[in-house]
Design an enzyme around this catalytic site. Structure first.
Site, mmCIF file in Angstrom:
data_model
loop_
_atom_site.group_PDB
_atom_site.id
_atom_site.type_symbol
_atom_site.label_atom_id
_atom_site.label_comp_id
_atom_site.label_asym_id
_atom_site.label_seq_id
_atom_site.Cartn_x
_atom_site.Cartn_y
_atom_site.Cartn_z
ATOM 1 N N LYS A 1 0.888 -1.129 0.076
ATOM 2 C CA LYS A 1 0.046 0.021 0.040
ATOM 3 C C LYS A 1 0.905 1.211 -0.023
ATOM 4 C CE LYS A 1 -1.580 0.965 3.885
ATOM 5 N NZ LYS A 1 -0.909 2.249 4.363
ATOM 6 N N THR A 2 1.885 1.314 0.899
ATOM 7 C CA THR A 2 2.693 2.547 0.845
ATOM 8 C C THR A 2 3.537 2.716 -0.467
ATOM 9 O OG1 THR A 2 3.009 2.190 3.400
ATOM 10 C CG2 THR A 2 4.632 3.514 2.144
ATOM 11 N N ASP B 1 -4.371 8.078 2.984
ATOM 12 C CA ASP B 1 -3.886 6.687 3.191
ATOM 13 C C ASP B 1 -4.890 6.085 4.400
ATOM 14 O OD1 ASP B 1 -2.368 4.419 3.542
ATOM 15 O OD2 ASP B 1 -0.822 5.730 5.252
ATOM 16 N N GLU B 2 -4.950 4.794 4.364
ATOM 17 C CA GLU B 2 -5.887 4.188 5.454
ATOM 18 C C GLU B 2 -7.360 4.898 5.708
ATOM 19 O OE1 GLU B 2 -4.764 1.606 6.891
ATOM 20 O OE2 GLU B 2 -2.612 1.542 7.146
ATOM 21 N N GLN C 1 -9.792 -4.471 6.879
ATOM 22 C CA GLN C 1 -8.600 -4.089 8.079
ATOM 23 C C GLN C 1 -9.574 -2.826 8.976
ATOM 24 O OE1 GLN C 1 -4.398 -4.510 7.953
ATOM 25 N NE2 GLN C 1 -4.865 -4.721 5.652
ATOM 26 N N ARG D 1 -0.640 -10.921 9.888
ATOM 27 C CA ARG D 1 0.352 -10.219 10.759
ATOM 28 C C ARG D 1 1.424 -11.283 10.646
ATOM 29 N NH1 ARG D 1 -0.442 -5.922 9.372
ATOM 30 N NH2 ARG D 1 -2.015 -6.895 8.646
#
Length: 665
Positions: A49-50, A240-241, A271, A619
């Site tokens: 994503k980043t 973002d997010e 998420q 994770r």
């Protein structure tokens, strides 16, 4: 007169252009090179994503968009800094004019420029959490309310009530019904306190952190000229997010993008796990409704986890009705072992398994820093903390303080310490300072009286010891309850079993205190229930207190010895979002624990719990262990049979390898 003419630094690329197709996968490249207009990028866990956002900024600048015409909104300063540094590394351009930062920092920047229009004087102060609580405590006093006498919520609790109300757009009464039902009787006074708080902030020319969002939005809504200026400046808005945005943040984005609609939001609906602090899951789900011409891009290649773990993750989220369906695909080769399903007899055996398996993994060459134990709530970690401590395994906790170091644990233990040893000055002072009207000076005076009384042989009971003491008038009623409770803990001078003593303290005194004192009362109450369960192993209060002291001491020794060494991470799933480890244990996978008992009341809550489970699973990079105890000691009810989490039942058995555990107890 000479004509003034200013040369502008050229911001276009002067070096070789980026080969986006070569540096990104096909899905990432499609999002990065998207045409202007609204876009929703669903970026699955571990999918880069980043990287996608970073290259999108670089793509815009390479195609002639000036940095000052780009706004990049994030949720942490760290994320903003990381992305801007990556962009700077990709391009030869000067990007210092690009606006990048958290919603709060951008809001602050706008309000600094337009303080007068926002109704404040230039140079306004920003209150931190402690300042905010102090001001709210002053408001309470100003309204003539004694928070201890009435058990009215303290400033810290009011701050949470007001924040949730503001960020969700819900009334104070609605917030109290859902989150603080024990304060419903004070609904009118709490609403009055909010009005007084707003007036005090204005008078002090101060804002709290929520104001940096809310007052920025109001500034743009009520000043069309200012809004139009920034709509022209920010030709491209990147977020973002996005799944974590609340009502105010979504409206802020919308007003800036109203004219050009060049807004790209990146996130993962699977998420979205922060509704408890005001995040609105509908923002990402309904983005295509807010922007009917929006294009949706899905990035599903995962670079973090082995295929076996991703198969569990895909199955874990499949039952959610409200979602953008996607299928994570691993870029890695198959793992060495299947994700493990580990049934255990009780929480102690669960803790022993986790500890022993960690030690085995360390022998296999996996560093402790690459291992995490995740759980739904902080109190789930108590037995694991104890077992790791006994074995000298160093650990760090990101979900809160070490269990026995928490204030509420020490508070209730003080009652038991005083009963077992009436000469324990520290325990006595801690105990009495929980009462209204008793501060450090009063506690000191009362201790002097107790110390003197203990020298007289005629003191036959704790009631006889405590009732004659000279207490402040405000504390008189509570003091009678204290004397009665302490006597009840040790009738005839003989202490009850520690679990019974803890129940008496909690029910008679501490529960009301905790409700008014702590915004996370329910979590702390669960901690206290867990402590009471632990105490059932001991008949003697003295033995129980000795064990607490020894565990705390060992804990501190392990922590001190391992300051620079590798450590296990213990974390709630909420705190673990965005992180990764080679090996992850997800413990307490039982109905009522994960998912939580409260979530069983609604379908929406269950869906959020399922998203939380999805976050926990994703994770893990190499190995995943899902553990659950069959029995649980429940405060006041003895042993209770635990059902495996419904989330485990939703994962096909073929995807998990069941472990059969023997021995240990």
């Amino acid at each position: 007169m000479a004509r003034q003419y200013t040369l502008q630094r050229h911001s276009g690329a002067t070096g070789p252009r980026i080969n986006f197709a070569a540096e990104l996968n096909e899905q990432q490249c499609a999002a990065v090179t998207a045409a202007p207009g609204p876009a929703l990028v669903i970026a699955g866990a571990g999918s880069g994503k980043t990287r996608t956002l970073t290259y999108r900024v670089a793509y815009l600048i390479e195609n002639g968009v000036a940095p000052q015409n780009i706004l990049l909104l994030t949720f942490t300063n760290k994320a903003a800094k990381e992305m801007l540094n990556r962009v700077a590394a990709l391009l030869p351009n000067d990007i210092s004019a690009l606006w990048g930062g958290t919603f709060h920092s951008v809001g602050n920047r706008l309000l600094r420029k337009h303080a007068t229009e926002a109704g404040f004087a230039p140079g306004f102060s920003i209150m931190d959490r402690e300042d905010q609580q102090d001001l709210l405590d002053a408001v309470i006093v100003g309204l003539g309310i004694d928070p201890k006498e009435k058990r009215f919520p303290k400033g810290e609790v009011l701050a949470d009530v007001f924040s949730f109300s503001l960020n969700t757009g819900r009334s104070i009464e609605d917030v109290l019904v859902e989150k603080y039902p024990h304060f419903l009787e004070f609904s009118g006074q709490i609403s009055g306190a909010r009005l007084k708080y707003e007036a005090k902030k204005k008078s002090a020319n101060s804002m709290d952190f929520d104001d940096l969002l809310e007052k920025t939005l109001v500034l743009l809504q009520e000043n069309p000229g200012i809004a139009e200026y920034y709509q022209r400046q920010f030709q491209f808005v990147l977020v973002d997010e996005y799944q974590d945005t609340n009502r105010i943040q979504a409206d802020f984005i919308d007003i800036l993008a109203r004219q050009h609609q060049n807004v790209m939001v990146v996130g993962d609906d699977a998420q979205s796990i922060y509704s408890w602090r005001g995040a609105n899951f509908k923002n990402i789900l309904e983005f295509p409704k807010r922007y009917p011409t929006a294009k949706v891009y899905k990035i599903e290649t995962n670079y973090r986890s082995v295929p076996d773990i991703l198969e569990v993750a895909n199955a874990a989220i499949a039952s959610n009705v409200n979602q953008f369906r996607k299928e994570l695909v691993s870029a890695r080769a198959a793992g060495a072992v299947k994700p493990g399903l580990v049934p255990l007899s009780d929480s102690n055996q669960q803790a022993l398994f986790v500890t022993q398996r960690i030690l085995d993994l360390r022998e296999e060459g996996i560093e402790l820093n690459e291992i995490a134990v995740l759980y739904r709530a902080h109190y789930h970690s108590m037995e694991v903390q104890m077992e790791l401590t006994r074995h000298g395994v160093p650990f760090q906790i990101t979900s809160g303080m070490r269990f026995f170091e928490q204030a509420h644990i020490k508070d209730v233990a003080a009652f038991l310490k005083f009963v077992v040893n009436p000469r324990d000055e520290v325990a006595f002072k801690r105990m009495v300072r929980l009462l209204p009207g008793i501060g450090a000076r009063s506690a000191e005076a009362l201790w002097a009286e107790v110390n003197e009384a203990l020298a007289r042989p005629e003191i036959a009971s704790y009631r006889d010891l405590l009732m004659p003491l000279k207490v402040p008038a405000k504390a008189a009623k509570a003091w009678q309850q204290l004397a009665h409770t302490v006597e009840e803990l040790a009738p005839g001078g003989k202490p009850n079993p520690p679990a019974e003593m803890l129940h008496s303290v909690i029910e008679a005194i501490y529960d009301d205190y905790a409700k008014a004192q702590f915004p996370n009362y329910e979590a702390r109450r669960e901690d206290l229930n867990t402590l009471a369960n632990f105490a059932k192993q001991y008949e003697s209060a003295g033995d129980f207190l000795d064990q607490l002291a020894l565990l705390t001491s060992l804990d501190n020794e392990v922590a001190a010895a391992s300051d620079d060494d590798e450590m296990i991470t213990l974390s709630s799933v909420h705190q673990a979002k965005g992180l990764e480890w080679k090996v992850v244990f997800v413990i307490w996978m039982t109905d009522g624990m994960f998912p939580s008992a409260r979530s069983l009341e609604s379908d929406d809550a269950i869906e959020e719990e399922r998203r939380l489970f999805y976050v926990a699973v994703t994770r893990a990079k190499d190995e995943l262990y899902l553990t659950y105890p069959s029995l649980r000691l429940n405060a006041g009810y003895g042993e209770m049979l635990q059902r495996p989490s419904r989330f485990i039942g939703e994962v096909p058995k073929i995807l998990l390898e069941e472990w059969q555990i023997s021995g240990g107890f």
